[in-house]
Design a protein around this motif. Sequence first.
Motif, mmCIF file in Angstrom:
data_model
loop_
_atom_site.group_PDB
_atom_site.id
_atom_site.type_symbol
_atom_site.label_atom_id
_atom_site.label_comp_id
_atom_site.label_asym_id
_atom_site.label_seq_id
_atom_site.Cartn_x
_atom_site.Cartn_y
_atom_site.Cartn_z
ATOM 1 N N ALA A 1 7.466 -18.558 -4.865
ATOM 2 C CA ALA A 1 8.977 -17.717 -4.850
ATOM 3 C C ALA A 1 9.174 -17.434 -3.275
ATOM 4 C CB ALA A 1 8.925 -16.721 -5.546
ATOM 5 N N THR A 2 8.141 -17.376 -2.470
ATOM 6 C CA THR A 2 8.249 -16.823 -1.264
ATOM 7 C C THR A 2 8.520 -17.983 -0.218
ATOM 8 O OG1 THR A 2 5.910 -17.128 -0.780
ATOM 9 C CG2 THR A 2 6.836 -14.965 -1.708
ATOM 10 N N TYR B 1 15.159 -16.659 -12.481
ATOM 11 C CA TYR B 1 15.133 -17.960 -11.657
ATOM 12 C C TYR B 1 16.383 -18.998 -12.126
ATOM 13 C CZ TYR B 1 11.236 -16.528 -8.932
ATOM 14 O OH TYR B 1 10.410 -15.932 -8.224
ATOM 15 N N ARG C 1 11.837 -5.641 -1.305
ATOM 16 C CA ARG C 1 10.743 -6.399 -0.967
ATOM 17 C C ARG C 1 9.687 -5.538 -0.521
ATOM 18 N NH1 ARG C 1 11.420 -11.456 -2.297
ATOM 19 N NH2 ARG C 1 13.557 -12.478 -2.253
ATOM 20 N N ARG D 1 17.696 -14.244 -7.532
ATOM 21 C CA ARG D 1 16.429 -14.807 -7.140
ATOM 22 C C ARG D 1 15.426 -13.544 -6.888
ATOM 23 N NH1 ARG D 1 15.713 -19.283 -3.191
ATOM 24 N NH2 ARG D 1 17.927 -19.630 -3.060
ATOM 25 N N ALA E 1 9.929 -21.885 -7.545
ATOM 26 C CA ALA E 1 9.886 -20.933 -8.092
ATOM 27 C C ALA E 1 9.893 -20.907 -9.752
ATOM 28 C CB ALA E 1 10.646 -19.873 -7.644
ATOM 29 N N ASP F 1 11.722 -12.824 -8.047
ATOM 30 C CA ASP F 1 10.578 -12.862 -7.076
ATOM 31 C C ASP F 1 9.665 -11.529 -7.749
ATOM 32 O OD1 ASP F 1 11.451 -15.004 -5.927
ATOM 33 O OD2 ASP F 1 12.130 -13.888 -4.163
#
Length: 877
Positions: free
Chosen positions: A875-876, A748, A699, A729, A763, A733
């Motif tokens: 997605a967050t 996803y 991230r 996941r 998402a 993202d």
Amino acid sequence: MILRARCRRGRLVAVRWRIFLLAVLVGLGVTGCGGDTPPAKSDREFIAEATRLLEGGRLHDTVNELKAALLVNPRNTEARWMLGQTYLTLGEGAGAEKELRSAADLGLEWSEVVVLVARARLLQWDMEGALEVLDSHPVARGALLGQIAAARGDILWRMNEPADAARAYQEALRASPPPIEAFVGDARLRYFNADLDVADRRLEDAAVINDSDDQLACTRGQLATHRLEMAKAREQFQQVLRRSPEYALVRRCAYRNLLALGLRAPGEGGDNDAIRAGLRKEFKDTRTIEFLESVDALFEGRLEVAQNGLESFLQKVGDAPAGSYFLALTYSRQGQWQQALDPVRMYRSRNPDDVLGQRLDAIVQAGVGRFDDAAESLVKRLWFAPEDIDTLALLGALALHQPDADLREDPFVSQVLDSLAAEFPIAPYALPSGDRSLAVVGFWPWLAASAELSEAEVEQVRGFMRLRMHRELDRFLEQLEATQAERPSTWLLKTLAALSRGDDLVALRAAQNALALAPDDARVAYYAAYAADVTSGGYGLADRVGELVAAHPDDLPAQVLAVAAALRDKSFGVAETALARVMSTRASPALRALAVRLALANGDSMTALGLLEGLRADQPDVIEWKLLGATLKAGVQDWVAVREALAGLPATYLQRASVRRLTAAAALGLGEPALAVREFEALLSARPGDPHLLEAAARAQLAAGRGREALVLARRLQRVQTGDVSGFRLEGDVLSAMHEYRDAAFAYQSAFNLAPDRELAVALSGVRVALGDSGGALAVLEEWVGDHPEDFAMRVRQADILWHAGRRDAAREILQEILAGNSDQASRADAETLLKSWREAEAADVGSEPDAGVESADSPRETSDGSADDPAVGATQ
């Protein structure tokens, strides 16, 4: 110095030449020439010369003269006896054993040599052999029994058997007369068990026997060093050098300690060069010098120099406990926790009861994340030394640095509560565990003050409890019960002894007897409640505590027991309130640290921050408080404060994993993703398979605009955690942020198949919309809403996608149901807002096709729950 060495060599050559001539003359039968040849030197004359040299402290010359005497008369018992004792003084165990056994073979009583032969074995580190020597022949003489027991104590001490060593020293001290070795040995044992007052008394008793004993002086010096009385310590070691003969083994203790003191405080009463020269000359001990200089580099902060020196030292000498300790300390100061594990284990195996080793072991265990192991090490230390405030503070600090887990299920909470024992007259030890001996903490001062037992009796019982000398304790308690059964203190003693070894029913009966004799005594009531608690397995503790506090509202132990009861029930709010009452009269740093812990456990971060600020104001230099402050500030996302807290840490702390994580989080929060990436790369180099690090690093890479690097980490995470949802996941993202929606949808979907949840549904539907696949998006949402009809926010999202897919009547129907039903207020507001936007769109699109208002995936709209059409936003969540 050179001249004296040459003189000694000259005398040795002369002696050997005289012996050679004597042998030649005897072999040739020469009896003299005209009676003018002087007679050869006899063995008695050699012994007389050796005695004179020994009195002058010339040990090596003494050995030469005694060897010459034995060449003249190999059966001279006195020469062998003297030679064996001289070897002992020099520390040459093999030579000493050989000569002393030869003396016994020549007729010397075994009782005269048994202790000396055992000590010769001890010099050779043959512990089992030394014990066999002491047990080989029965001895009946009283004075010799004391010397044998003292020697046995020294051997057992070297074997890391402190309880057995204590018994042996006690036996030696009961002898008539007790030997000085017993006083010195017992003092050393007490010193290592942090019983410094008793250690002082033992050394005072030893001084009455012989105040000039060199072993006594060395032990005095070590005790003074422990108390930071450096001038006093230095004087004791210098006395050893002034009094002892050159090359005597005891001088090594003095040299080493003086050099250590001199390196720490150069120029304060010591000549380090002279000490180095003495070590080299007398003991050829260059390795000790290398070791001490490496330790000096450690304390000066030259950690790489210290590490290289200590590693080299251990490679040369092998098993060196002190070297292992300081190497572990060096690694820990560099944050190299894994490397520190082996040397600290090696040190603990040789010195299991040493306080410094226990503390360092706890720090290293905490460094690798084994908080329970760290706590266990410190709790064991507190069993022997409950008044050890430094250990207590370290235990509290470890409690504050637990990982962010569910503290209500954390067994370490109970151990932290146990650590409060040193704070109170009676121990607040109300949570049963494997080692209940902490229940004795604080009882002894009260017992002495009650005047029902003499101070000597209290000290005797306390020593028995500490060293687990159960047999002696049982005899003492039986005698006490027979003579003083009407006293509550008698039954309280029996209660505590039974609790310490898990005899619950015995403890309960004894506590009930004490309560019958003193029903209004708060301390008796406290232990009666505690004994009832442990025998019932905790059933009814809250009621007993309520009665206890009601009967004795001002009694501090009762108040602390209330904290324990609440903590056992996992009622952290109640425990926090109860602890606040305790702290109204007693607010020590340890209690305040526990208050921070309880506030965190209760989810009250702001209170925890306030309490922590008070601790930092009183103790601004405590690094643990700064670290905890940074952690708490990170919890409320005050990244500026986090950075300020980390800026005040020493440079060595910045390489710790926990600090690097905080640095990376602050960097991300302050918009510096490149710095976060560097910190995570450093963390991953040490722990490449850590799944949490892999996700956080990915991230960070994504925030830095390095999507491909983030994707590599996401797929690495899938390999590390095969079959786990987090890797898929994360891949989704990353791909969604890179606008690679088709691959994101596949990732996803894989995650959703493994473990469907709301965030994945959002998402996945988002990327389906981005691909123009409204049907696929609706299928995901319909499945979710079918299983979770109460999720009104997702139904609003479903209606929005239906509207833009041209199914406006179905969309309106969903929103009307939400507005007419018992939906939550936020969802109702979202439904009204969405209906209003549709009406405005229809008014603006008069004459347009019904589907003309479908928006692209690049123009997201959010609802009040944070959901969005944009897959990166969804997605967050």
